[in-house]
Design an enzyme around this catalytic site. Sequence first.
Site, PDB file in Angstrom:
ATOM      1  N   LYS A 147       0.837  -1.206   0.000  1.00 18.23           N
ATOM      2  CA  LYS A 147       0.000   0.000   0.000  1.00 18.23           C
ATOM      3  C   LYS A 147       0.878   1.264   0.000  1.00 18.23           C
ATOM      4  CE  LYS A 147      -1.897   1.672   3.620  1.00 18.23           C
ATOM      5  NZ  LYS A 147      -2.596   1.855   4.870  1.00 18.23           N
ATOM      6  N   ASP A 161      -6.391   1.214   0.821  1.00 18.22           N
ATOM      7  CA  ASP A 161      -6.466   1.221   2.282  1.00 18.22           C
ATOM      8  C   ASP A 161      -7.880   0.813   2.680  1.00 18.22           C
ATOM      9  OD1 ASP A 161      -8.088   3.376   1.793  1.00 18.22           O
ATOM     10  OD2 ASP A 161      -7.084   4.734   3.193  1.00 18.22           O
TER      11      ASP A 161
END
Length: 214
Positions: free
Chosen positions: A121, A139
Amino acid sequence: MRKEERYKGVLNWFNENVPVAETELHYDNPYQLLIAVILSAQCTDKRVNMITPALFRDFPTPEVMAASTPEVIFEYIRSVSYPNNKSKHLVGMAKMLMSDFDGVVPSEIDQLQKLPGVGRKTANVIASVVYNKPAMAVDTHVFRVANRIGLTNNSKTPLETEKELVKNIPEEQIPIAHHWLILHGRYTCIARKPKCEECGLKPWCKYFLNPKKT
Ligand code: SF4
């Protein structure tokens, strides 16, 4: 509704109504953004923005950070979540930037992921925000909002969501789409109770059109 129609409607709406969407983390260069994103894991951007000015002032380059110790960094970041791990990651990250990357934040996802504290991420955030690459960081907000709207089909993992979004969003819009979905999840399509009555995405939203099945 067909998937293409849903994507088109949602992206058009964001383009018209949210022409500017950026990270809420404060930073002046790629090194600072990398620090801020590492610190923001399981923590709010607001909290991170409160502590980074002093950290950036006293550790302005990877070289200075690499010469420090986790114990020293801990004192600067003690109010964020997981300060023990994060202080180790920051010093380790700076050391590796110096030893392997000439002090420059790399642009490739696989190189970024070698840095301590940098998962997929975070690597995607850096690649898209700093280098404007078509990388989609997923996320908790992006994951939830994409499933609710129906951009993904009850995706089970962030990687599944990432692949589906990257496949369906035009390449040049992927960096901004990441921010659209995060901000939408943070302020409108919130986790506990989405504010559907004030949301402009209702005409294309699977959850709104058929909440019981979502
Ligand atoms: S209509 Fe409701 S569920 Fe759908 S995106 Fe908007 S806030 Fe979220």
